[in-house]
Design a protein around this motif. Structure first.
Motif: not given
Length: 196
Positions: A111-125, A45-53
């Protein structure tokens, strides 16, 4: 006979037997595995997903979630070794609460990722998996229900493993060993000798 399936059957039966004989050890092992997974998840999380948006609030929540994941994971791995008797149940409940908080934080970030058009399927799982594991962790430490569920699961695994081994043994190819073997050449020679 498929040797891989036979091995899987033996391993499943052995795991089921382990759950039946020592459910408390399984709970301890399960808590440590979840702790290791939480540390790995926190680092990811700290290395890869912090700077997605580009959103300061998103970055703050993801950072809190990552640090929380690493801290709780390390506690789950290290604390029970120090305070063996009480710590397993306490860490199971702590991990369950962490998973619930993490799922809520992640739901917000989804919800933030979805608004920015990033796939959320993996996160929902991941959110649903966290919720299911949290429920299991709330149930398992209670002596009567948790041990009963683990033993029940052990019986199912033991029966499945034995069934798989039996099916592989029952469906093995039949090997017939002949009394003697004759080649076509020998048969022709024998016929010629009889004719003479």
């Amino acid at each position: 006979m498929d040797k891989n399936k036979l091995f899987l059957g033996f391993m499943t039966a052995a795991l089921g037997l382990f759950l039946l004989i020592s459910p408390e050890t399984f709970i301890s092992f399960f808590v440590i595995l979840l702790g290791i997974a939480a540390v790995i998840d926190g680092v990811f999380i700290l290395a890869a997903t912090r700077d997605l948006i580009v959103d300061p609030q998103y970055k703050k929540i993801v950072t809190v979630r990552g640090i929380l994941s690493v801290v709780i994971g390390l506690l789950a791995v290290l604390l029970p070794k120090i305070f063996i008797s009480v710590a397993w149940s306490a860490m199971a409940y702590t991990l369950a609460v962490y998973l619930l908080i993490s799922a809520c934080l992640q739901f917000y970030t989804i919800t933030k990722l979805h608004r920015n058009g990033i796939m959320i399927r993996q996160s929902m799982i991941e959110v649903f998996t966290s919720l299911i594991i949290a429920v299991v962790l709330f149930i398992i430490p209670s002596d009567s229900i948790g041990v009963f569920i683990i033993r029940l699961f052990g019986i199912v695994l033991l029966a499945s493993g034995i069934g798989l081994v039996f099916m592989q043994w029952h469906n093995r190819p039949e090997v017939i060993i002949p009394d003697s073997v004759e080649t076509v050449e020998n048969k022709e020679n024998e016929i010629q000798n009889n004719e003479e």
